[in-house]
Write a protein that holds these residues in place. Structure first.
Motif, PDB file in Angstrom:
ATOM      1  N   LEU A   1      18.216  12.731   6.903  1.00  0.00           N
ATOM      2  CA  LEU A   1      17.544  11.723   6.193  1.00  0.00           C
ATOM      3  C   LEU A   1      15.897  11.670   6.311  1.00  0.00           C
ATOM      4  CD1 LEU A   1      19.519   8.884   7.857  1.00  0.00           C
ATOM      5  CD2 LEU A   1      19.693   9.408   5.340  1.00  0.00           C
ATOM      6  N   ILE A   2      15.605  11.286   5.206  1.00  0.00           N
ATOM      7  CA  ILE A   2      13.968  10.893   4.906  1.00  0.00           C
ATOM      8  C   ILE A   2      14.033   9.393   5.082  1.00  0.00           C
ATOM      9  CG2 ILE A   2      12.017  11.082   3.555  1.00  0.00           C
ATOM     10  CD1 ILE A   2      13.239  13.341   2.253  1.00  0.00           C
TER      11      ILE A   2
ATOM     12  N   GLU B   1       6.117  12.601  19.726  1.00  0.00           N
ATOM     13  CA  GLU B   1       5.921  13.234  21.065  1.00  0.00           C
ATOM     14  C   GLU B   1       7.359  13.315  21.844  1.00  0.00           C
ATOM     15  OE1 GLU B   1       2.533  11.405  22.935  1.00  0.00           O
ATOM     16  OE2 GLU B   1       1.251  11.964  21.052  1.00  0.00           O
ATOM     17  N   PHE B   2       7.987  11.941  21.582  1.00  0.00           N
ATOM     18  CA  PHE B   2       9.175  11.768  22.353  1.00  0.00           C
ATOM     19  C   PHE B   2      10.662  11.907  21.732  1.00  0.00           C
ATOM     20  CE2 PHE B   2       5.817   8.598  24.192  1.00  0.00           C
ATOM     21  CZ  PHE B   2       5.487   9.554  25.218  1.00  0.00           C
ATOM     22  N   GLN B   3      10.703  11.657  20.480  1.00  0.00           N
ATOM     23  CA  GLN B   3      11.777  11.917  19.697  1.00  0.00           C
ATOM     24  C   GLN B   3      11.726  13.389  19.030  1.00  0.00           C
ATOM     25  OE1 GLN B   3      12.368   7.248  18.788  1.00  0.00           O
ATOM     26  NE2 GLN B   3      13.830   8.697  17.761  1.00  0.00           N
ATOM     27  N   LYS B   4      10.542  14.123  18.936  1.00  0.00           N
ATOM     28  CA  LYS B   4      10.234  15.355  18.211  1.00  0.00           C
ATOM     29  C   LYS B   4      10.828  15.221  16.888  1.00  0.00           C
ATOM     30  CE  LYS B   4       9.218  16.803  22.526  1.00  0.00           C
ATOM     31  NZ  LYS B   4       7.703  16.745  22.690  1.00  0.00           N
ATOM     32  N   LEU B   5      10.504  14.410  16.279  1.00  0.00           N
ATOM     33  CA  LEU B   5      10.753  13.942  14.838  1.00  0.00           C
ATOM     34  C   LEU B   5       9.477  14.428  14.001  1.00  0.00           C
ATOM     35  CD1 LEU B   5      13.166  10.726  14.658  1.00  0.00           C
ATOM     36  CD2 LEU B   5      13.685  13.431  14.862  1.00  0.00           C
ATOM     37  N   PRO B   6       9.569  15.104  12.791  1.00  0.00           N
ATOM     38  CA  PRO B   6       8.477  15.549  11.980  1.00  0.00           C
ATOM     39  C   PRO B   6       7.864  14.186  11.294  1.00  0.00           C
ATOM     40  CG  PRO B   6      10.323  16.343  11.172  1.00  0.00           C
ATOM     41  CD  PRO B   6      10.826  15.665  12.377  1.00  0.00           C
ATOM     42  N   THR B   7       6.609  14.102  10.870  1.00  0.00           N
ATOM     43  CA  THR B   7       6.025  12.870  10.352  1.00  0.00           C
ATOM     44  C   THR B   7       5.290  13.571   9.187  1.00  0.00           C
ATOM     45  OG1 THR B   7       4.144  12.648  11.761  1.00  0.00           O
ATOM     46  CG2 THR B   7       6.047  11.322  12.183  1.00  0.00           C
ATOM     47  N   THR B   8       6.062  14.539   8.638  1.00  0.00           N
ATOM     48  CA  THR B   8       5.376  15.338   7.347  1.00  0.00           C
ATOM     49  C   THR B   8       4.934  14.340   6.228  1.00  0.00           C
ATOM     50  OG1 THR B   8       6.666  17.071   7.873  1.00  0.00           O
ATOM     51  CG2 THR B   8       5.464  17.213   5.894  1.00  0.00           C
ATOM     52  N   PRO B   9       3.671  14.444   5.733  1.00  0.00           N
ATOM     53  CA  PRO B   9       3.183  13.394   4.499  1.00  0.00           C
ATOM     54  C   PRO B   9       4.426  13.717   3.538  1.00  0.00           C
ATOM     55  CG  PRO B   9       1.351  14.527   5.499  1.00  0.00           C
ATOM     56  CD  PRO B   9       2.369  15.020   6.523  1.00  0.00           C
TER      57      PRO B   9
ATOM     58  N   VAL C   1      16.069  13.997  10.902  1.00  0.00           N
ATOM     59  CA  VAL C   1      15.254  13.185  10.463  1.00  0.00           C
ATOM     60  C   VAL C   1      14.004  13.480  10.284  1.00  0.00           C
ATOM     61  CG1 VAL C   1      14.595  10.627  10.986  1.00  0.00           C
ATOM     62  CG2 VAL C   1      16.711  11.386  11.427  1.00  0.00           C
ATOM     63  N   VAL C   2      13.345  13.036   9.214  1.00  0.00           N
ATOM     64  CA  VAL C   2      12.013  13.290   8.719  1.00  0.00           C
ATOM     65  C   VAL C   2      11.319  11.654   8.435  1.00  0.00           C
ATOM     66  CG1 VAL C   2      10.341  14.224   7.082  1.00  0.00           C
ATOM     67  CG2 VAL C   2      12.354  15.560   7.765  1.00  0.00           C
ATOM     68  N   VAL C   3      10.240  11.432   9.118  1.00  0.00           N
ATOM     69  CA  VAL C   3       9.445  10.137   8.721  1.00  0.00           C
ATOM     70  C   VAL C   3       8.376  10.253   8.212  1.00  0.00           C
ATOM     71  CG1 VAL C   3       8.889   7.747   9.636  1.00  0.00           C
ATOM     72  CG2 VAL C   3      10.931   9.049  10.633  1.00  0.00           C
ATOM     73  N   PRO C   4       8.069  10.431   6.970  1.00  0.00           N
ATOM     74  CA  PRO C   4       6.761  10.638   6.314  1.00  0.00           C
ATOM     75  C   PRO C   4       5.616   9.663   6.312  1.00  0.00           C
ATOM     76  CG  PRO C   4       8.387  10.160   4.492  1.00  0.00           C
ATOM     77  CD  PRO C   4       9.160  10.238   5.863  1.00  0.00           C
ATOM     78  N   ARG C   5       4.691   9.994   7.080  1.00  0.00           N
ATOM     79  CA  ARG C   5       3.796   9.263   7.936  1.00  0.00           C
ATOM     80  C   ARG C   5       3.121   8.168   6.856  1.00  0.00           C
ATOM     81  NH1 ARG C   5      -0.185  10.144  11.378  1.00  0.00           N
ATOM     82  NH2 ARG C   5       1.187  11.733  12.366  1.00  0.00           N
ATOM     83  N   ASP C   6       3.137   8.736   5.662  1.00  0.00           N
ATOM     84  CA  ASP C   6       2.423   7.862   4.836  1.00  0.00           C
ATOM     85  C   ASP C   6       3.203   7.098   3.941  1.00  0.00           C
ATOM     86  OD1 ASP C   6       3.522  10.045   3.551  1.00  0.00           O
ATOM     87  OD2 ASP C   6       2.324  10.281   1.681  1.00  0.00           O
TER      88      ASP C   6
ATOM     89  N   ALA D   1       0.915  -1.209  -0.054  1.00  0.00           N
ATOM     90  CA  ALA D   1      -0.028   0.042   0.154  1.00  0.00           C
ATOM     91  C   ALA D   1       0.813   1.236   0.009  1.00  0.00           C
ATOM     92  CB  ALA D   1      -0.992  -0.088   1.149  1.00  0.00           C
ATOM     93  N   ILE D   2       1.794   1.237   0.656  1.00  0.00           N
ATOM     94  CA  ILE D   2       3.137   2.530   0.851  1.00  0.00           C
ATOM     95  C   ILE D   2       3.796   2.683  -0.368  1.00  0.00           C
ATOM     96  CG2 ILE D   2       2.745   2.714   3.071  1.00  0.00           C
ATOM     97  CD1 ILE D   2       5.584   1.498   3.428  1.00  0.00           C
ATOM     98  N   ALA D   3       4.148   1.323  -1.167  1.00  0.00           N
ATOM     99  CA  ALA D   3       5.087   1.501  -2.131  1.00  0.00           C
ATOM    100  C   ALA D   3       4.852   2.337  -3.112  1.00  0.00           C
ATOM    101  CB  ALA D   3       5.049  -0.168  -2.835  1.00  0.00           C
ATOM    102  N   PRO D   4       3.717   2.630  -3.805  1.00  0.00           N
ATOM    103  CA  PRO D   4       3.568   3.754  -5.014  1.00  0.00           C
ATOM    104  C   PRO D   4       3.896   5.207  -4.268  1.00  0.00           C
ATOM    105  CG  PRO D   4       1.634   2.236  -4.732  1.00  0.00           C
ATOM    106  CD  PRO D   4       2.364   2.038  -3.608  1.00  0.00           C
ATOM    107  N   ARG D   5       3.435   5.403  -2.812  1.00  0.00           N
ATOM    108  CA  ARG D   5       3.886   6.733  -2.483  1.00  0.00           C
ATOM    109  C   ARG D   5       5.409   6.786  -2.243  1.00  0.00           C
ATOM    110  NH1 ARG D   5      -0.992   5.514   0.091  1.00  0.00           N
ATOM    111  NH2 ARG D   5      -0.177   4.507   2.270  1.00  0.00           N
TER     112      ARG D   5
END
Length: 201
Positions: free
Chosen positions: A131-132, A180-188, A156-161, A43-47
């Protein structure tokens, strides 16, 4: 088969000091709980593929990090071939995220993409300071890699999608932990800003 060389050299320096890391998406899915994880990876592969295309256009290098699964004589091209020859769903993920000749890769013996791999040296060579992180599983390999990246003072950015785990609830828990704990963005992924490579660079 991996695509033929494009003639475009991989960037010697990462545009925007950024690199995209794709974790454990090239896989044979022959481990416990793979039947639960594979549909979510598909499901996430195309994104991830769309984000990779944007990164390539902007001059942001793409790095694949994959388990060697205890096979110390394995290599990444062999893993790609084995994955493509495997079950249709897993092969579909590999085809969607087909590594190019200009992409980089590391094989990891444990969950972290840093432990026992040359990733840190590669990032230093590319002058990548951000790193993304994308891929699976979010509450295992992605989380551990994000933690180790922070220990190396990397942004570090971890895109939630673009990350997944064996269930939606597990994925939601780790995303909250990252925020909340590592204060990392999960920007789409579609909202992540990429600095284009300058002409002539």
């Amino acid at each position: 088969m991996p695509p033929k060389p494009s003639g475009v050299l991989a960037p010697e320096r990462a545009a925007g000091h950024t690199a995209l890391l794709i974790i454990d998406m090239i896989n044979c899915w022959d481990f416990p709980d793979a039947d639960k994880l594979l549909p979510r990876a598909a499901a996430i592969a195309p994104r991830i593929a769309a984000l990779k295309a944007r990164c390539r256009k902007a001059g942001v290098p793409v790095i694949y990090a994959n388990d060697n699964r205890g096979r110390w004589r394995s290599d990444f091209p062999a893993l790609v071939e084995e994955s493509l020859a495997n079950n249709s769903a897993g092969a579909g993920v590999t085809r969607t995220l087909q590594p190019g000749p200009d992409d980089y890769f590391v094989l990891k013996p444990k969950q972290s993409a840093f432990f026992g791999t040359p990733l840190e040296l590669l990032l230093r060579h590319l002058d990548a300071r951000r790193l993304i992180l994308t891929g699976v599983a979010s509450d295992q390999c992605v989380l551990v890699t994000a933690t180790e990246a922070g220990m190396r003072d990397l942004a570090v950015v971890v895109p939630r999608d673009c990350v997944a785990s064996q269930s939606a609830s597990r994925n939601d828990i780790v995303l909250r932990q990252l925020e909340e704990f590592q204060k990392l963005p999960t920007t789409p992924s579609s909202r992540i800003r990429l600095v284009p490579r300058r002409r002539g660079a």
